[in-house]
Write an enzyme that holds these catalytic residues in place. Structure first.
Site, short mmCIF file in Angstrom:
data_model
loop_
_atom_site.label_atom_id
_atom_site.label_comp_id
_atom_site.label_asym_id
_atom_site.label_seq_id
_atom_site.Cartn_x
_atom_site.Cartn_y
_atom_site.Cartn_z
N ASN A 26 0.86 -1.17 0.00
CA ASN A 26 0.00 0.00 0.00
C ASN A 26 0.90 1.23 0.00
O ASN A 26 1.74 1.38 0.89
CB ASN A 26 -0.91 0.00 1.23
CG ASN A 26 -1.91 -1.15 1.21
OD1 ASN A 26 -2.42 -1.51 0.14
ND2 ASN A 26 -2.17 -1.74 2.35
N VAL B 41 1.10 2.43 8.16
CA VAL B 41 2.43 2.51 8.79
C VAL B 41 3.40 3.00 7.72
O VAL B 41 3.59 2.32 6.69
CB VAL B 41 2.88 1.14 9.35
CG1 VAL B 41 4.27 1.26 9.97
CG2 VAL B 41 1.88 0.63 10.39
N HIS C 196 6.67 -1.70 3.58
CA HIS C 196 6.52 -3.11 3.93
C HIS C 196 5.71 -3.81 2.85
O HIS C 196 4.83 -3.22 2.22
CB HIS C 196 5.85 -3.29 5.30
CG HIS C 196 4.59 -2.51 5.45
ND1 HIS C 196 4.59 -1.15 5.69
CD2 HIS C 196 3.28 -2.87 5.37
CE1 HIS C 196 3.34 -0.73 5.76
NE2 HIS C 196 2.51 -1.76 5.56
P1 5GP Z 1 -0.50 -0.89 5.89
O1 5GP Z 1 -1.92 -0.60 6.28
O2 5GP Z 1 0.41 0.27 6.26
O3 5GP Z 1 -0.31 -1.37 4.50
O4 5GP Z 1 -0.06 -2.12 6.78
C1 5GP Z 1 0.28 -1.99 8.11
C2 5GP Z 1 0.08 -3.35 8.74
O5 5GP Z 1 0.75 -3.36 9.99
C3 5GP Z 1 -1.39 -3.68 9.02
O6 5GP Z 1 -1.75 -4.88 8.32
C4 5GP Z 1 -1.45 -3.86 10.53
O7 5GP Z 1 -2.29 -4.92 10.92
C5 5GP Z 1 0.00 -4.13 10.88
N1 5GP Z 1 0.39 -3.68 12.22
C6 5GP Z 1 0.10 -2.48 12.78
N2 5GP Z 1 0.65 -2.41 14.00
C7 5GP Z 1 1.30 -3.57 14.21
C8 5GP Z 1 2.09 -4.07 15.31
O8 5GP Z 1 2.29 -3.42 16.34
N3 5GP Z 1 2.61 -5.33 15.16
C9 5GP Z 1 2.42 -6.06 14.03
N4 5GP Z 1 2.98 -7.29 13.99
N5 5GP Z 1 1.69 -5.63 12.97
C10 5GP Z 1 1.15 -4.39 13.07
#
Ligand code: 5GP
Length: 116
Positions: free
Chosen positions: A87, A96, A100
């Site tokens: 994303n 985040v 990733h």
């Molecule tokens: P994005 O929405 O930025 O593409 O993905 C961020 C991902 O990080 C989400 O799928 C969310 O569930 C995961 N995430 C957020 N906080 C944490 C955390 O503290 N630990 C882990 N293992 N995953 C997290």
């Protein structure tokens, strides 16, 4: 200096995570809120906020991430059927801001919506 990202704090072991892989360039952790039976995050150690912020200097690192994602998928039994999602930006659902890859598998693609 901006504060370290959530994922940098996990890499530094300041915050807990289920770490599945680590090498000199990246770390893989289990997503805390899995959207598929297997949902792993692969995170480069350098804090690149979004894919759009990557530069030609990151070319080798980005290639390493793809090859490592494939290896991790194989190690977790989804080597023949997995999806990679990045994303990029808030409008695309990024929450985040430390680059990733989502590695997703364990269900048929038709069962998974594009937004996970
Ligand atoms: P994005 O929405 O930025 O593409 O993905 C961020 C991902 O990080 C989400 O799928 C969310 O569930 C995961 N995430 C957020 N906080 C944490 C955390 O503290 N630990 C882990 N293992 N995953 C997290």
């Amino acid at each position: 200096m901006p504060p370290p990202s959530l994922f940098t704090r996990i890499i530094r072991r300041e915050l807990p995570a289920d770490i599945l892989h680590e090498d000199d360039h990246c770390i893989a952790i289990r997503d805390i809120n899995p959207r598929a039976p297997v949902h792993i995050l692969l995170i480069p150690k350098p804090e690149i906020p979004r894919l759009a912020d990557a530069t030609p200097d990151h070319q080798k690192l980005l290639g390493h991430l793809l090859l490592t994602a494939s290896q991790i998928a194989q190690q977790h039994g989804i080597g023949d059927a997995f999806r990679l999602i990045i994303n990029n930006g808030e409008g695309a659902g990024q929450t985040v801001f430390h680059l990733h890859l989502h590695i997703l598998g364990g269900q048929k693609t038709s069962e998974a919506s594009l937004g996970f």
